[in-house]
Design an enzyme around this catalytic site. Structure first.
Site, PDB file in Angstrom:
ATOM      1  N   GLY A 111      28.476 -56.720  -9.009  1.00 48.37           N
ATOM      2  CA  GLY A 111      28.161 -57.840  -9.880  1.00 48.37           C
ATOM      3  C   GLY A 111      26.928 -57.644 -10.726  1.00 48.37           C
ATOM      4  O   GLY A 111      26.680 -58.409 -11.660  1.00 48.37           O
ATOM      5  N   SER A 112      26.148 -56.630 -10.432  1.00 47.50           N
ATOM      6  CA  SER A 112      24.901 -56.377 -11.158  1.00 47.50           C
ATOM      7  C   SER A 112      25.176 -55.657 -12.465  1.00 47.50           C
ATOM      8  O   SER A 112      25.728 -54.542 -12.474  1.00 47.50           O
ATOM      9  CB  SER A 112      23.954 -55.545 -10.289  1.00 47.50           C
ATOM     10  OG  SER A 112      22.919 -54.979 -11.062  1.00 47.50           O
TER      11      SER A 112
END
Length: 308
Positions: A111-112
């Site tokens: 998700g980063s």
């Protein structure tokens, strides 16, 4: 520099894969040293195949050919000429790349966005990363062994066989410089590279910063929208749109579909809108490496901000 393997004598010895993994394979190491460690892998990877090819007429071992290091030098014979068999050359090249690739550990969370920068860069360069998932929600980034690698306990972190690097943009530049086949992604020409660096610094200091200032409190804390922070984000996208004026990667934006990022419309930023749409189509691995992570963050955003 002209050392090549031309004879292979099969052996029953087991190669210590863990020891091979600890081998330093970086640019300052000479090609011969790298090749020596590639040859180690022949013992375990190619022993069956090559033993059939080289079983007949194997010369006796010349003591002068003994290798000074501690691995089984009796397995190999050496020559100053490349092998005549093109299959041998192909195997050496393939195992060389595998040996280099297996040393690069990458600590990340899908998700980063910074992590996805590195994933896409590695894909473009052709480097296979040994992915190590870090669950930020369970505190894996706060474990002592991870803090030892990265005192800031952030993601991403790269460990290239002992060379540890943090900060996504620095990692991306390192991968291109270290493993890129050319400098098309990160030019060596000072002026061209300065323009790339300028956009990277703008991203981390302005665009990405303002995006996080506005969206992260909403996504992770359920905070209400802040109109002042939204204005700063819109201003940043205006800067980016100006930077992309005349860029050949944008082309004519008229009639193109308006792209959305977390509900943030790009329709009034014509250059950004066209450029973003083209990136989605042309960047290798975009759906697999970037879109999937973006959807994970969107799930968190929607969960913490249910529509009323």
């Amino acid at each position: 520099m002209g050392i090549w393997m031309v004879r292979f004598r099969p052996t029953g010895d087991v190669v210590d894969a863990a020891r091979i993994r600890r081998v330093t394979v970086q640019s300052e190491r000479c090609p011969v040293c790298i090749l020596e460690h590639v040859l180690l892998r022949f013992c375990s990877v190619l022993s069956v195949t090559l033993s059939l090819h080289h079983r007949a007429n194997v010369p006796s071992r010349d003591p002068s050919h003994a290798h000074p290091r501690d691995w089984n030098s009796e397995t190999f014979q050496w020559s100053s000429s490349p092998p005549d068999d093109p299959r041998m050359t192909h195997c050496i090249s393939r195992l060389l790349q595998e040996t280099i690739d297996m040393t690069i550990d990458f600590y990340y969370t899908p998700g980063s966005a910074p992590c996805r920068i590195v994933l896409l860069t590695a894909k473009a360069v052709g480097v296979n990363l040994n992915l190590k998932l870090i669950n930020l929600f369970t505190g894996e980034h706060l474990k002592p062994e991870y803090i030892k690698l990265n005192p800031q306990h952030t993601v991403p972190t790269l460990n290239d066989n002992g060379f540890v690097l943090t900060e996504s943009r620095a990692i991306a530049g390192y991968l291109v410089d270290q493993y890129g086949k050319n400098d098309s992604l990160y030019p060596k020409d000072p002026k061209k590279r300065a323009l790339v660096d300028q956009k990277l610094y703008f991203d981390i200091g302005t665009l990405c910063q303002r995006f996080g200032d506005y969206y992260y409190p909403i996504a992770f804390g359920g905070a209400p929208s802040d109109s002042e922070k939204l204005k700063k984000l819109e201003e940043a996208f205006g800067f980016l749109d100006k930077f992309l004026e005349g860029c050949r990667s944008t082309g004519d934006s008229r009639g193109s579909k308006s792209e959305m990022i977390f509900g943030f419309g790009l329709c009034k930023y014509h250059n950004v809108n066209k450029w973003f749409a083209k990136c989605k189509k042309s960047i290798a691995g975009y759906e697999e490496l970037n879109q999937s992570g973006l959807l994970q963050i969107k799930e968190i955003f929607d969960k913490n901000n249910p529509k009323k």
